[in-house]
Design a protein around this motif. Structure first.
Motif, PDB file in Angstrom:
ATOM      1  N   THR A 114       0.619  -1.191   0.474  1.00 25.31           N
ATOM      2  CA  THR A 114       0.333  -0.370   0.333  1.00 25.31           C
ATOM      3  C   THR A 114       1.131   1.356  -0.118  1.00 25.31           C
ATOM      4  N   ILE A 115       0.183   2.252  -0.800  1.00 29.58           N
ATOM      5  CA  ILE A 115       2.199   3.801  -1.084  1.00 29.58           C
ATOM      6  C   ILE A 115       0.884   4.801  -0.980  1.00 29.58           C
ATOM      7  N   ASN A 116       0.989   5.359   0.309  1.00 27.34           N
ATOM      8  CA  ASN A 116       0.368   6.899  -0.111  1.00 27.34           C
ATOM      9  C   ASN A 116       1.862   7.530  -0.599  1.00 27.34           C
ATOM     10  N   ALA A 117       1.442   8.365  -1.471  1.00 28.05           N
ATOM     11  CA  ALA A 117       2.304   9.175  -2.191  1.00 28.05           C
ATOM     12  C   ALA A 117       2.241   9.991  -2.050  1.00 28.05           C
ATOM     13  N   GLY A 118       3.145  11.497  -1.278  1.00 29.46           N
ATOM     14  CA  GLY A 118       2.560  12.413  -1.346  1.00 29.46           C
ATOM     15  C   GLY A 118       2.843  14.162  -1.766  1.00 29.46           C
ATOM     16  N   GLY A 119       2.554  14.927  -1.883  1.00 27.57           N
ATOM     17  CA  GLY A 119       2.536  15.272  -2.741  1.00 27.57           C
ATOM     18  C   GLY A 119       2.917  15.898  -3.568  1.00 27.57           C
ATOM     19  N   GLY A 120       4.659  16.032  -4.020  1.00 26.59           N
ATOM     20  CA  GLY A 120       6.195  15.960  -4.872  1.00 26.59           C
ATOM     21  C   GLY A 120       5.319  15.694  -5.788  1.00 26.59           C
ATOM     22  N   SER A 121       6.082  15.817  -6.641  1.00 26.06           N
ATOM     23  CA  SER A 121       5.963  15.400  -8.187  1.00 26.06           C
ATOM     24  C   SER A 121       7.232  13.997  -7.851  1.00 26.06           C
ATOM     25  N   ASN A 122       6.538  13.129  -7.667  1.00 28.03           N
ATOM     26  CA  ASN A 122       7.269  11.009  -7.320  1.00 28.03           C
ATOM     27  C   ASN A 122       7.414  10.662  -8.107  1.00 28.03           C
ATOM     28  N   LEU A 123       8.498   9.174  -8.314  1.00 28.24           N
ATOM     29  CA  LEU A 123       8.206   8.237  -9.796  1.00 28.24           C
ATOM     30  C   LEU A 123       8.200   6.946  -8.197  1.00 28.24           C
ATOM     31  N   ILE A 124       7.040   5.948  -9.089  1.00 29.15           N
ATOM     32  CA  ILE A 124       6.276   4.637  -8.231  1.00 29.15           C
ATOM     33  C   ILE A 124       6.928   3.976  -9.109  1.00 29.15           C
ATOM     34  N   VAL A 125       7.523   2.479  -9.068  1.00 28.34           N
ATOM     35  CA  VAL A 125       8.251   1.497  -9.691  1.00 28.34           C
ATOM     36  C   VAL A 125       7.385   0.503  -8.328  1.00 28.34           C
ATOM     37  N   LEU A 126       6.022  -0.636  -9.493  1.00 28.92           N
ATOM     38  CA  LEU A 126       5.239  -2.094  -9.044  1.00 28.92           C
ATOM     39  C   LEU A 126       6.399  -3.534  -9.752  1.00 28.92           C
ATOM     40  N   GLY A 127       6.180  -3.883  -8.463  1.00 25.76           N
ATOM     41  CA  GLY A 127       5.897  -5.387  -8.570  1.00 25.76           C
ATOM     42  C   GLY A 127       5.861  -6.017  -9.439  1.00 25.76           C
ATOM     43  N   GLY A 128       5.570  -7.391  -8.891  1.00 29.02           N
ATOM     44  CA  GLY A 128       4.557  -8.799  -9.276  1.00 29.02           C
ATOM     45  C   GLY A 128       3.167  -8.562  -8.036  1.00 29.02           C
ATOM     46  N   GLY A 129       2.988  -7.759  -6.751  1.00 31.94           N
ATOM     47  CA  GLY A 129       2.436  -7.877  -5.924  1.00 31.94           C
ATOM     48  C   GLY A 129       0.810  -7.100  -6.095  1.00 31.94           C
ATOM     49  N   ASN A 130       0.132  -7.408  -5.567  1.00 28.51           N
ATOM     50  CA  ASN A 130      -1.448  -6.585  -5.469  1.00 28.51           C
ATOM     51  C   ASN A 130      -1.187  -5.789  -5.120  1.00 28.51           C
ATOM     52  N   ASP A 131      -0.797  -3.700  -5.423  1.00 29.73           N
ATOM     53  CA  ASP A 131      -0.684  -3.091  -4.672  1.00 29.73           C
ATOM     54  C   ASP A 131      -1.876  -1.827  -5.082  1.00 29.73           C
ATOM     55  N   PHE A 132      -1.835  -1.340  -3.562  1.00 34.52           N
ATOM     56  CA  PHE A 132      -3.074  -0.254  -3.756  1.00 34.52           C
ATOM     57  C   PHE A 132      -2.140   0.849  -3.792  1.00 34.52           C
ATOM     58  N   THR A 142      -2.312   5.065  -3.206  1.00 36.94           N
ATOM     59  CA  THR A 142      -3.065   6.758  -3.562  1.00 36.94           C
ATOM     60  C   THR A 142      -1.936   7.562  -3.858  1.00 36.94           C
ATOM     61  N   SER A 143      -1.960   8.398  -4.663  1.00 32.52           N
ATOM     62  CA  SER A 143      -1.343   9.292  -5.723  1.00 32.52           C
ATOM     63  C   SER A 143      -2.167  10.725  -4.967  1.00 32.52           C
ATOM     64  N   LEU A 144      -1.383  11.988  -4.350  1.00 35.38           N
ATOM     65  CA  LEU A 144      -1.385  12.858  -4.034  1.00 35.38           C
ATOM     66  C   LEU A 144      -0.480  14.493  -4.744  1.00 35.38           C
ATOM     67  N   GLY A 145       0.157  13.671  -6.048  1.00 39.48           N
ATOM     68  CA  GLY A 145       1.462  14.822  -6.662  1.00 39.48           C
ATOM     69  C   GLY A 145       0.393  14.429  -7.844  1.00 39.48           C
ATOM     70  N   SER A 146       1.870  15.199  -8.624  1.00 47.91           N
ATOM     71  CA  SER A 146       2.358  14.679  -9.671  1.00 47.91           C
ATOM     72  C   SER A 146       2.530  13.849 -10.154  1.00 47.91           C
ATOM     73  N   ASP A 147       2.646  12.511  -9.855  1.00 43.89           N
ATOM     74  CA  ASP A 147       3.267  11.221 -10.099  1.00 43.89           C
ATOM     75  C   ASP A 147       3.895  10.028 -11.394  1.00 43.89           C
ATOM     76  N   THR A 148       4.489   9.505 -11.653  1.00 45.95           N
ATOM     77  CA  THR A 148       4.744   8.701 -12.547  1.00 45.95           C
ATOM     78  C   THR A 148       4.912   7.312 -12.531  1.00 45.95           C
ATOM     79  N   ILE A 149       4.278   6.433 -12.793  1.00 46.56           N
ATOM     80  CA  ILE A 149       3.622   4.603 -11.878  1.00 46.56           C
ATOM     81  C   ILE A 149       4.062   3.950 -12.684  1.00 46.56           C
ATOM     82  N   TYR A 150       5.216   2.944 -12.803  1.00 43.28           N
ATOM     83  CA  TYR A 150       5.677   1.663 -13.757  1.00 43.28           C
ATOM     84  C   TYR A 150       4.782   0.981 -13.131  1.00 43.28           C
ATOM     85  N   ALA A 151       3.291   0.843 -13.959  1.00 45.17           N
ATOM     86  CA  ALA A 151       2.737  -0.781 -13.140  1.00 45.17           C
ATOM     87  C   ALA A 151       3.500  -2.239 -13.446  1.00 45.17           C
TER      88      ALA A 151
END
Length: 390
Positions: free
Chosen positions: A158-176, A178-187
């Motif tokens: 479970t990922i709660n990214a704050g209000g900045g410009s965030n980079l989020i990289v995910l793996g093989g799990g089932n993830d949740f 919450t994006s609050l900023g300007s985020d780039t997400i690699y599923a």
């Protein structure tokens, strides 16, 4: 700073941590209350500050490490809590324990690494980096800095990214997420859920798993991977929505109220326009549904190489067909009061005239045939005039 929490320790000690966002502060309050209840209730919890070597934890107890001077910590055996309040950067390597708790102050830039174990990490602020590759489940929350969160393990995070410009990289799990900023997400390869109702703008690059993205008022750009995607735009959206469905097909893409461009990715896709803004829906191959039935805008529905069912807008609808697609399409929802036009893209100058002259009118419907093999049937249309082609 939003506010701070004070966490008690053994031998009448304590440490205060500040947080720069409301969400991390709320989570820190819950964690602090739990730790303080353990201390005041005389439960089996011992603490150590980093000005001395951490003592061994007695059998039946767990330890808490209060890090105020050291910038590099490997969590000692049987210590499950690390509270970090140092100036500048601090590095923490998780132990193998379950349910670890790591919290850092707003003035600390936390670099956290976990190759094992599970637990909760709360970054109070600064620029955080969380790298989690373990199979355990982690709850990762960052502040308002520009953070990097790499949750590439097999755990369900479970990922709660704050209000900045965030980079989020995910793996093989089932993830949740919450994006609050300007985020780039690699599923990754798991099932990913992104709650972007409070985000400024997001870019998502799909993986091999499924994606559920719930949008907000901000803009969204989603590139579907090899899985199937569900996009739910907000009725109050004002930012641009650009969404490409995954190549596995069976995508459900529902535009929000702002400008939207939706592309199908494979067989079985359903694309929906909404609101009064101009929106674009484009089919891929296979059996597709493009619906503007809940839209009052000036919408464009584009046929693909398969069998697309197109439902007209309550406003102005343009039905577009691209040379080389050779689709077999059905247009529904037209009434005598409907306003619509037909655009033939990349065809020769005489294509529209030929389509009109060779149209077939039967049972209150009209079918046109194009030179690339495309056939389009317009339900409830008795005849098409050349004026409909633009």
């Amino acid at each position: 700073m939003v506010s701070s929490v004070t966490v008690l320790g053994s031998n009448n000690s304590s440490i205060s941590l500040s947080f720069d966002s409301a969400s991390t502060f709320a989570l820190a309050q819950q964690i602090a209350a739990r730790i303080n209840a353990s201390v005041t209730g005389g439960q089996n919890y011992v603490t150590s500050f980093d000005n001395v070597a951490p003592p061994a934890v007695p059998p039946g107890f767990v330890g808490g490490y209060y890090q105020t001077q050291t910038n590099f910590v490997v969590m000692p055996d049987r210590y499950v809590v690390d509270l970090v309040k140092t100036s500048g950067s601090a590095f923490v390597l998780a132990s193998s324990e379950s349910d670890q708790i790591i919290m850092s102050d707003a003035n600390t830039s936390l670099y956290f690494v976990a190759t094992q174990g599970s637990g909760t990490v709360v970054g109070g602020g600064g620029t955080s980096r969380f790298v989690v590759s373990s199979a355990g489940d982690w709850d990762l929350a960052s502040g308002n800095g520009n953070d990097v969160i790499q949750a590439t393990g097999a755990g369900n995070d479970t990922i709660n990214a704050g209000g900045g410009s965030n980079l989020i990289v995910l793996g093989g799990g089932n993830d949740f997420i919450t994006s609050l900023g300007s985020d780039t997400i690699y599923a990754g390869g798991g099932s990913e859920t992104v709650n972007a109702t409070g985000a400024t703008s997001d870019v998502v690059i799909g993986g091999s798993g499924s994606l559920l993205f719930v949008g907000g008022t901000g803009g969204s750009t989603i590139y579907g991977g090899s899985g199937s995607d569900t996009y739910l735009g907000s009725a109050s959206a004002t930012g641009d929505q650009v969404v490409y469905g995954g190549s596995a097909g069976n995508n459900m893409l529902v535009a929000g109220g702002g400008p939207a461009t939706l592309f199908g990715g494979g067989n079985g896709d359903q694309l929906f326009a909404f609101g009064s803004s101009s929106q674009w829906l484009q089919a891929a191959g296979g059996s597709e549904t493009l619906s503007a039935a809940a839209s009052f805008g000036n919408d464009t529905l584009v046929g693909g190489s398969g069998q697309a069912t197109m439902l007209a807008s309550l406003g102005q609808t343009t039905f577009e067909f691209i040379n080389g697609s050779a689709g077999q399409d059905l247009v529904q929802g037209l009434t005598p009061a409907s306003t619509f036009s037909i655009h033939l893209s990349n065809f020769g100058a005489g294509e529209a005239a030929n389509a009109v002259s060779t149209q077939v009118n039967a049972g209150g419907n009209t079918t046109i045939s194009l030179s690339d093999g495309t056939k389009v049937t317009f339900e409830n249309v008795n005849h098409l005039d050349i004026s409909k082609f633009v």
